[in-house]
Design an enzyme around this catalytic site. Structure first.
Site, PDB file in Angstrom:
ATOM      1  NE  ARG A  11     -15.087   2.083 -16.198  1.00  0.00           N
ATOM      2  CZ  ARG A  11     -14.651   2.167 -14.941  1.00  0.00           C
ATOM      3  NH1 ARG A  11     -15.305   1.589 -13.964  1.00  0.00           N
ATOM      4  NH2 ARG A  11     -13.531   2.831 -14.650  1.00  0.00           N
ATOM      5  CG  ASP A  48      -6.639  -3.158 -10.067  1.00  0.00           C
ATOM      6  OD1 ASP A  48      -6.038  -2.265 -10.690  1.00  0.00           O
ATOM      7  OD2 ASP A  48      -7.402  -2.923  -9.108  1.00  0.00           O
ATOM      8  NE  ARG A  58     -11.332   7.344  -7.915  1.00  0.00           N
ATOM      9  CZ  ARG A  58     -12.155   7.948  -7.042  1.00  0.00           C
ATOM     10  NH1 ARG A  58     -13.461   7.875  -7.201  1.00  0.00           N
ATOM     11  NH2 ARG A  58     -11.651   8.640  -6.037  1.00  0.00           N
ATOM     12  CG  ASP A 100      -7.475  12.357   1.579  1.00  0.00           C
ATOM     13  OD1 ASP A 100      -7.994  11.432   0.933  1.00  0.00           O
ATOM     14  OD2 ASP A 100      -6.530  12.170   2.364  1.00  0.00           O
ATOM     15  CD  GLN A 101      -3.022  11.661   1.010  1.00  0.00           C
ATOM     16  OE1 GLN A 101      -1.817  11.873   0.899  1.00  0.00           O
ATOM     17  NE2 GLN A 101      -3.708  12.016   2.089  1.00  0.00           N
ATOM     18  CE  LYS A 153      -9.051  -0.040 -15.896  1.00  0.00           C
ATOM     19  NZ  LYS A 153      -9.290   1.083 -15.007  1.00  0.00           N
ATOM     20  CG  ASN A 154      -5.504   1.194 -14.351  1.00  0.00           C
ATOM     21  OD1 ASN A 154      -6.560   1.588 -14.868  1.00  0.00           O
ATOM     22  ND2 ASN A 154      -5.481   0.275 -13.410  1.00  0.00           N
ATOM     23  CB  CYS A 192     -14.659  -0.050  -9.734  1.00  0.00           C
ATOM     24  SG  CYS A 192     -14.351  -0.683 -11.383  1.00  0.00           S
ATOM     25  CB  ILE A 232      -5.935  -1.519  -1.999  1.00  0.00           C
ATOM     26  CG1 ILE A 232      -4.583  -2.188  -2.249  1.00  0.00           C
ATOM     27  CG2 ILE A 232      -6.023  -0.117  -2.600  1.00  0.00           C
ATOM     28  CD1 ILE A 232      -3.377  -1.430  -1.800  1.00  0.00           C
ATOM     29  NE  ARG A 261     -11.932   4.134  -6.359  1.00  0.00           N
ATOM     30  CZ  ARG A 261     -11.780   3.617  -7.601  1.00  0.00           C
ATOM     31  NH1 ARG A 261     -12.836   3.156  -8.254  1.00  0.00           N
ATOM     32  NH2 ARG A 261     -10.583   3.623  -8.196  1.00  0.00           N
ATOM     33  N   PRO A 262     -11.840   8.480  -1.398  1.00  0.00           N
ATOM     34  CG  PRO A 262     -10.550   8.746   0.518  1.00  0.00           C
ATOM     35  CD  PRO A 262     -11.289   7.716  -0.274  1.00  0.00           C
TER      36      PRO A 262
HETATM   37  C1  EPZ Z   1      -6.000   3.086  -9.235  1.00  0.00           C
HETATM   38  O1  EPZ Z   1      -7.134   3.620  -8.561  1.00  0.00           O
HETATM   39  C2  EPZ Z   1      -6.565   2.138 -10.274  1.00  0.00           C
HETATM   40  N1  EPZ Z   1      -7.419   2.876 -11.198  1.00  0.00           N
HETATM   41  C3  EPZ Z   1      -7.379   1.028  -9.594  1.00  0.00           C
HETATM   42  O2  EPZ Z   1      -7.717   0.087 -10.617  1.00  0.00           O
HETATM   43  C4  EPZ Z   1      -6.500   0.309  -8.572  1.00  0.00           C
HETATM   44  O3  EPZ Z   1      -7.301  -0.598  -7.839  1.00  0.00           O
HETATM   45  C5  EPZ Z   1      -5.846   1.308  -7.622  1.00  0.00           C
HETATM   46  O4  EPZ Z   1      -5.164   2.340  -8.352  1.00  0.00           O
HETATM   47  C6  EPZ Z   1      -4.830   0.636  -6.715  1.00  0.00           C
HETATM   48  O5  EPZ Z   1      -3.830   0.039  -7.490  1.00  0.00           O
HETATM   49  C7  EPZ Z   1      -6.822   3.591 -12.175  1.00  0.00           C
HETATM   50  O6  EPZ Z   1      -5.610   3.630 -12.274  1.00  0.00           O
HETATM   51  C8  EPZ Z   1      -7.743   4.325 -13.111  1.00  0.00           C
HETATM   52  P1  EPZ Z   1      -5.417   4.712  -5.183  1.00  0.00           P
HETATM   53  P2  EPZ Z   1      -6.932   4.895  -7.590  1.00  0.00           P
HETATM   54  O7  EPZ Z   1      -5.481   6.188  -5.157  1.00  0.00           O
HETATM   55  O8  EPZ Z   1      -5.851   5.751  -8.099  1.00  0.00           O
HETATM   56  C9  EPZ Z   1      -6.892   5.618  -0.737  1.00  0.00           C
HETATM   57  C10 EPZ Z   1      -9.024  -1.220 -11.988  1.00  0.00           C
HETATM   58  O9  EPZ Z   1      -9.600  -2.287 -11.699  1.00  0.00           O
HETATM   59  N2  EPZ Z   1      -6.876   7.037  -1.137  1.00  0.00           N
HETATM   60  O10 EPZ Z   1      -4.106   4.036  -5.384  1.00  0.00           O
HETATM   61  O11 EPZ Z   1      -8.271   5.481  -7.340  1.00  0.00           O
HETATM   62  C11 EPZ Z   1      -7.967   4.840  -1.457  1.00  0.00           C
HETATM   63  O12 EPZ Z   1      -9.220   4.966  -0.804  1.00  0.00           O
HETATM   64  C12 EPZ Z   1      -9.080  -0.078 -11.006  1.00  0.00           C
HETATM   65  O13 EPZ Z   1      -8.333  -1.018 -13.018  1.00  0.00           O
HETATM   66  C13 EPZ Z   1      -7.114   8.006  -0.169  1.00  0.00           C
HETATM   67  O14 EPZ Z   1      -7.333   7.690   1.000  1.00  0.00           O
HETATM   68  O15 EPZ Z   1      -6.447   4.157  -6.256  1.00  0.00           O
HETATM   69  C14 EPZ Z   1      -7.425   3.440  -1.408  1.00  0.00           C
HETATM   70  O16 EPZ Z   1      -7.722   2.880  -0.134  1.00  0.00           O
HETATM   71  C15 EPZ Z   1     -10.014  -0.340  -9.850  1.00  0.00           C
HETATM   72  N3  EPZ Z   1      -7.086   9.319  -0.546  1.00  0.00           N
HETATM   73  C16 EPZ Z   1      -5.901   3.641  -1.498  1.00  0.00           C
HETATM   74  O17 EPZ Z   1      -5.671   4.999  -1.141  1.00  0.00           O
HETATM   75  C17 EPZ Z   1      -6.827   9.706  -1.836  1.00  0.00           C
HETATM   76  O18 EPZ Z   1      -6.796  10.923  -2.105  1.00  0.00           O
HETATM   77  C18 EPZ Z   1      -5.327   3.411  -2.905  1.00  0.00           C
HETATM   78  O19 EPZ Z   1      -6.089   4.170  -3.817  1.00  0.00           O
HETATM   79  C19 EPZ Z   1      -6.586   8.704  -2.803  1.00  0.00           C
HETATM   80  C20 EPZ Z   1      -6.604   7.383  -2.433  1.00  0.00           C
END
Ligand code: EPZ
Length: 441
Positions: free
Chosen positions: A412, A320, A108, A140-141, A37-38, A132, A342, A137-138
């Site tokens: 989903r 996950d 997302r 900013d990055q 999926k991802n 989800c 996370i 879930r900011p």
């Molecule tokens: C991806 O979400 C996955 N979704 C999530 O899977 C997964 O839990 C996550 O990566 C971590 O592996 C998809 O790929 C569609 P992150 P993502 O940016 O990209 C913080 C599932 O079940 N952060 O790696 O949104 C954030 O808050 C889903 O398949 C910032 O602070 O996750 C978190 O604490 C659920 N600022 C950490 O980083 C930002 O700009 C990791 O988030 C972005 C993220």
């Protein structure tokens, strides 16, 4: 959940879909894992960057992919299904226009259209994403990446608007390891002028899969899968044929389902290396896991040992898989501790497991799980995608009937999960329940 107006318009009918599980059957035989999926939700928007059609194989049949394809069609792409899991996408007719609000907020990964439309048109208007509810879930990055590459970003009326005269290569250090931001940065930089270096990048298998897809289109990306990714901008990306990697999390979910039912099954179409973080933890609690070239055999047995786990970015234990492991540990010996490394709030499903008799106490990012002798079937609700999978696992391992509501979360991200489980001996059916609700006023 859909609201339908009956022919008798003063009534509204809610159509609910539920999984009904009569637990206790061992899972045996074999299951074929679908595409990841991802990876799919990053690779499909990436097709916008090509100036020729692309053909994608091993595409999972899940709602998030359906939304991605609807967005592409709204933007003007032509999409043909070669078969159930193979699609050809012609991105040439795509126009510079806003992504539809409701489609973008239903998942997302819609935010990957920001980078791909910005790269192609130097402009993108994409509503803030949904997905989800795991706590804060900011983005900013993501915005930091676009700005570093030369774009101006604003958020008004719920829509992220980014534009640039041109995109130039730069050095980006991620303050937090972020899968989404790493992917958006790669997508935005792949045709920028010059070299972009991403540091503290995410290393998940789907990051590598996207880089391999982009390189098959003529990109020049090195280091994906490590924490430093180098992207040399190229002028064009041509069409490509590409097969998406198997889903590491779907495979891990089935591994735990087989273990929870004390089953013995072969899980096919996997990359065992991607499963190492999961395999090592399951072996540690007493599950037998045998690895082959592109499959693994899982044998469940007796009562499992307790364990302490913290979820971490790859190659750590994946967040996950956290709900699914918790469901398994509710029946282990002794006290297990799971720390969510996370997300701020990824234990919302604990209340639903408590309805089944689980003994879980949650304090912020830490769950303490006291193993109990057995669970009991109960009516429960999926609170998000992986929480729904955890409730299925709990229902399968429990005598009695478990009804799971809000299964749209599960659909989903899992391709025909109930059908695959039934083929392995599970007693699980999907039921559509239409409930007349209060008279519409
Ligand atoms: C991806 O979400 C996955 N979704 C999530 O899977 C997964 O839990 C996550 O990566 C971590 O592996 C998809 O790929 C569609 P992150 P993502 O940016 O990209 C913080 C599932 O079940 N952060 O790696 O949104 C954030 O808050 C889903 O398949 C910032 O602070 O996750 C978190 O604490 C659920 N600022 C950490 O980083 C930002 O700009 C990791 O988030 C972005 C993220």
């Amino acid at each position: 959940m859909d609201r339908l107006l009956t022919e008798n318009t003063d009534q509204e009918v809610i159509v609910l879909e539920k999984f009904i599980i009569n637990g206790g059957n061992r899972l045996t035989g074999e299951v074929e894992i679908s595409g990841a999926k991802n990876a799919a939700v990053a690779i499909i928007p990436a097709v916008i960057l090509a100036d020729e059609p692309c053909t994608l194989e091993n595409v999972p049949s899940i709602n998030d992919v359906a939304i991605d394809l609807r967005i592409l069609r709204e933007l003007g792409a032509e999409i043909k299904f070669v078969n159930k899991s193979t699609i050809t996408i012609d991105p040439r007719p795509i126009r510079d226009m806003p992504v539809p609000y409701e489609l973008a907020r239903s998942m997302r990964a819609s935010y990957y259209f920001l980078a791909t439309l910005l790269s192609r048109f130097k402009h993108a208007q994409v509503p803030m994403p949904g997905g989800c509810d795991l706590g804060d879930r900011p983005m900013d990055q993501h915005l930091k990446c676009f700005r570093s590459l030369g774009a101006k970003c604003s958020i008004e009326h719920g829509i992220v608007d980014i534009r640039a005269d041109f995109l130039f290569g730069t050095q980006i250090y991620f303050d937090k390891v972020s899968v989404g931001a790493t992917i958006n940065a790669m997508l935005a930089a792949v045709k920028a002028e010059g070299l972009t270096i991403l540091e503290n990048a995410a290393k998940e298998p789907h990051i590598v899969d996207l880089a391999n897809f982009l390189n098959s289109m003529g990109a020049d990306i090195m280091g994906a899968g490590t924490d430093v990714i180098k992207i040399k901008g190229v002028n064009r990306l041509h069409g490509a044929e590409y097969s998406i990697i198997p889903d590491q999390i779907e495979a891990g979910t089935f591994m735990i389902a087989v273990a929870a039912t004390k089953g013995d099954a072969l899980i096919k179409n996997v990359i065992p290396k991607h499963l190492e973080p999961i395999t090592s933890k399951l072996r540690k609690i007493g599950v037998v896991v045998m690895e082959y070239d592109d499959s693994i055999r899982v044998i469940g047995q007796g009562k499992y040992d307790r364990i302490t786990v913290k979820t971490m970015p790859h190659p750590g234990f994946p967040t996950d898989m956290q709900p699914q492991l918790t469901a398994l540990l509710t029946l282990a010996k002794g006290t297990s501790i799971i720390t969510e490394g996370i997300w701020d709030n990824r234990f919302r499903y604990a209340d639903e497991l408590r309805r089944m008799g689980a003994d879980i106490s949650v304090d912020g990012k830490v769950a303490v799980i006291e193993g109990v002798d057995h669970l009991t079937g109960a009516p429960v609700k999926a609170t998000d995608l992986r929480a729904g999978a955890a409730l299925i696992i709990a229902g399968l391992s429990t005598e009695g009937t478990t009804e799971i509501e809000d299964i749209y979360h599960i659909e989903r991200g899992y391709d025909n999960m109930d059908g695959k489980l039934r083929a392995m001996g599970a007693d699980i059916v999907k039921r559509t329940v239409s409930e007349n609700i209060r008279q519409a006023i």
